[in-house]
Motif scaffolding. Sequence first.
Motif, PDB file in Angstrom:
ATOM      1  N   ASP A  79       0.808  -1.215   0.000  1.00  0.00           N
ATOM      2  CA  ASP A  79       0.000   0.000   0.000  1.00  0.00           C
ATOM      3  C   ASP A  79       0.845   1.271   0.000  1.00  0.00           C
ATOM      4  O   ASP A  79       0.370   2.344   0.389  1.00  0.00           O
ATOM      5  N   ASN A  80       2.090   1.160  -0.435  1.00  0.00           N
ATOM      6  CA  ASN A  80       2.983   2.307  -0.486  1.00  0.00           C
ATOM      7  C   ASN A  80       2.321   3.458  -1.248  1.00  0.00           C
ATOM      8  O   ASN A  80       1.734   3.258  -2.309  1.00  0.00           O
ATOM      9  N   GLY A  81       2.377   4.656  -0.671  1.00  0.00           N
ATOM     10  CA  GLY A  81       1.832   5.833  -1.324  1.00  0.00           C
ATOM     11  C   GLY A  81       0.352   6.063  -1.104  1.00  0.00           C
ATOM     12  O   GLY A  81      -0.203   7.031  -1.606  1.00  0.00           O
ATOM     13  N   LYS A  82      -0.301   5.220  -0.355  1.00  0.00           N
ATOM     14  CA  LYS A  82      -1.752   5.342  -0.177  1.00  0.00           C
ATOM     15  C   LYS A  82      -2.103   6.140   1.075  1.00  0.00           C
ATOM     16  O   LYS A  82      -1.269   6.408   1.929  1.00  0.00           O
ATOM     17  N   TYR A  83      -3.378   6.490   1.170  1.00  0.00           N
ATOM     18  CA  TYR A  83      -3.922   7.293   2.271  1.00  0.00           C
ATOM     19  C   TYR A  83      -4.630   6.378   3.263  1.00  0.00           C
ATOM     20  O   TYR A  83      -5.422   5.521   2.862  1.00  0.00           O
ATOM     21  N   PHE A  84      -4.353   6.584   4.555  1.00  0.00           N
ATOM     22  CA  PHE A  84      -4.919   5.738   5.607  1.00  0.00           C
ATOM     23  C   PHE A  84      -5.701   6.566   6.622  1.00  0.00           C
ATOM     24  O   PHE A  84      -5.360   7.709   6.917  1.00  0.00           O
ATOM     25  N   SER A  85      -6.720   5.927   7.174  1.00  0.00           N
ATOM     26  CA  SER A  85      -7.449   6.474   8.313  1.00  0.00           C
ATOM     27  C   SER A  85      -7.984   5.290   9.095  1.00  0.00           C
ATOM     28  O   SER A  85      -8.464   4.314   8.498  1.00  0.00           O
ATOM     29  N   ASP A  86      -7.880   5.347  10.398  1.00  0.00           N
ATOM     30  CA  ASP A  86      -8.318   4.240  11.261  1.00  0.00           C
ATOM     31  C   ASP A  86      -7.715   2.897  10.849  1.00  0.00           C
ATOM     32  O   ASP A  86      -8.371   1.864  10.891  1.00  0.00           O
ATOM     33  N   GLY A  87      -6.455   2.932  10.434  1.00  0.00           N
ATOM     34  CA  GLY A  87      -5.736   1.701  10.108  1.00  0.00           C
ATOM     35  C   GLY A  87      -6.127   1.063   8.787  1.00  0.00           C
ATOM     36  O   GLY A  87      -5.694  -0.038   8.479  1.00  0.00           O
ATOM     37  N   LYS A  88      -6.922   1.762   7.972  1.00  0.00           N
ATOM     38  CA  LYS A  88      -7.374   1.199   6.696  1.00  0.00           C
ATOM     39  C   LYS A  88      -7.051   2.150   5.550  1.00  0.00           C
ATOM     40  O   LYS A  88      -6.996   3.363   5.729  1.00  0.00           O
ATOM     41  N   VAL A  89      -6.887   1.560   4.367  1.00  0.00           N
ATOM     42  CA  VAL A  89      -6.670   2.361   3.166  1.00  0.00           C
ATOM     43  C   VAL A  89      -7.993   2.996   2.763  1.00  0.00           C
ATOM     44  O   VAL A  89      -9.042   2.351   2.783  1.00  0.00           O
ATOM     45  N   LYS A  91      -9.767   5.448  -0.333  1.00  0.00           N
ATOM     46  CA  LYS A  91      -9.605   5.975  -1.686  1.00  0.00           C
ATOM     47  C   LYS A  91      -9.673   7.498  -1.633  1.00  0.00           C
ATOM     48  O   LYS A  91     -10.548   8.068  -0.993  1.00  0.00           O
ATOM     49  N   LEU A  92      -8.748   8.124  -2.295  1.00  0.00           N
ATOM     50  CA  LEU A  92      -8.715   9.582  -2.352  1.00  0.00           C
ATOM     51  C   LEU A  92      -9.686  10.088  -3.417  1.00  0.00           C
ATOM     52  O   LEU A  92      -9.880   9.441  -4.445  1.00  0.00           O
ATOM     53  N   GLY A  93     -10.244  11.243  -3.163  1.00  0.00           N
ATOM     54  CA  GLY A  93     -11.119  11.875  -4.136  1.00  0.00           C
ATOM     55  C   GLY A  93     -10.327  12.408  -5.317  1.00  0.00           C
ATOM     56  O   GLY A  93      -9.104  12.559  -5.236  1.00  0.00           O
ATOM     57  N   PRO A  94     -11.008  12.720  -6.397  1.00  0.00           N
ATOM     58  CA  PRO A  94     -10.317  13.198  -7.602  1.00  0.00           C
ATOM     59  C   PRO A  94      -9.486  14.458  -7.361  1.00  0.00           C
ATOM     60  O   PRO A  94      -8.435  14.632  -7.972  1.00  0.00           O
ATOM     61  N   PHE A  95      -9.926  15.318  -6.458  1.00  0.00           N
ATOM     62  CA  PHE A  95      -9.177  16.545  -6.175  1.00  0.00           C
ATOM     63  C   PHE A  95      -7.785  16.242  -5.630  1.00  0.00           C
ATOM     64  O   PHE A  95      -6.855  17.022  -5.812  1.00  0.00           O
ATOM     65  N   ALA A  96      -7.625  15.113  -4.959  1.00  0.00           N
ATOM     66  CA  ALA A  96      -6.347  14.768  -4.334  1.00  0.00           C
ATOM     67  C   ALA A  96      -5.398  14.055  -5.288  1.00  0.00           C
ATOM     68  O   ALA A  96      -4.219  13.898  -4.982  1.00  0.00           O
ATOM     69  N   THR A  97      -5.904  13.632  -6.431  1.00  0.00           N
ATOM     70  CA  THR A  97      -5.053  12.911  -7.380  1.00  0.00           C
ATOM     71  C   THR A  97      -4.929  13.649  -8.715  1.00  0.00           C
ATOM     72  O   THR A  97      -4.417  13.090  -9.674  1.00  0.00           O
ATOM     73  N   ASP A  98      -5.377  14.888  -8.760  1.00  0.00           N
ATOM     74  CA  ASP A  98      -5.313  15.705  -9.973  1.00  0.00           C
ATOM     75  C   ASP A  98      -3.873  16.173 -10.194  1.00  0.00           C
ATOM     76  O   ASP A  98      -3.357  17.010  -9.453  1.00  0.00           O
ATOM     77  N   GLN A  99      -3.222  15.634 -11.203  1.00  0.00           N
ATOM     78  CA  GLN A  99      -1.811  15.928 -11.470  1.00  0.00           C
ATOM     79  C   GLN A  99      -1.586  17.414 -11.742  1.00  0.00           C
ATOM     80  O   GLN A  99      -0.633  18.008 -11.246  1.00  0.00           O
TER      81      GLN A  99
END
Length: 110
Positions: A79-89, A91-99
């Motif tokens: 899960d390298n590079g992923k976003y976690f909360s409460d110990g789980k991965v 999915k990021l919203g589109p705003f967070a992955t917009d290059q």
Amino acid sequence: GASEKWRNLQAYSLHPGAVQTDLARYLIGEKKFNDMKANGFSSWQDKVVMESLAKFVKTVQEGASTQVYLASSNAVGKDNGKYFSDGKVYKLGPFATDQTKGEELWDVSE
């Protein structure tokens, strides 16, 4: 080279949640915060708000649990590079992955 030296480096992002700390002093002001700690709530509104929020606030240990998990678990390597909360991965919203937006943010923050 440098890329070989750091090839096993892992990076994660996380949100610890709302954690019960003394950081509230910066939201409500140092004087009011100290008064509330010393004397309790100054109004019934403060009491209702604070007791309602307390249901959603984590202890410091609970807030740190995702960080400790990511620092110590071998299971998160995939899960390298992923976003976690409460110990789980999560999915990021589109705003967070917009290059494009990411590059714009980088440019203005340099």
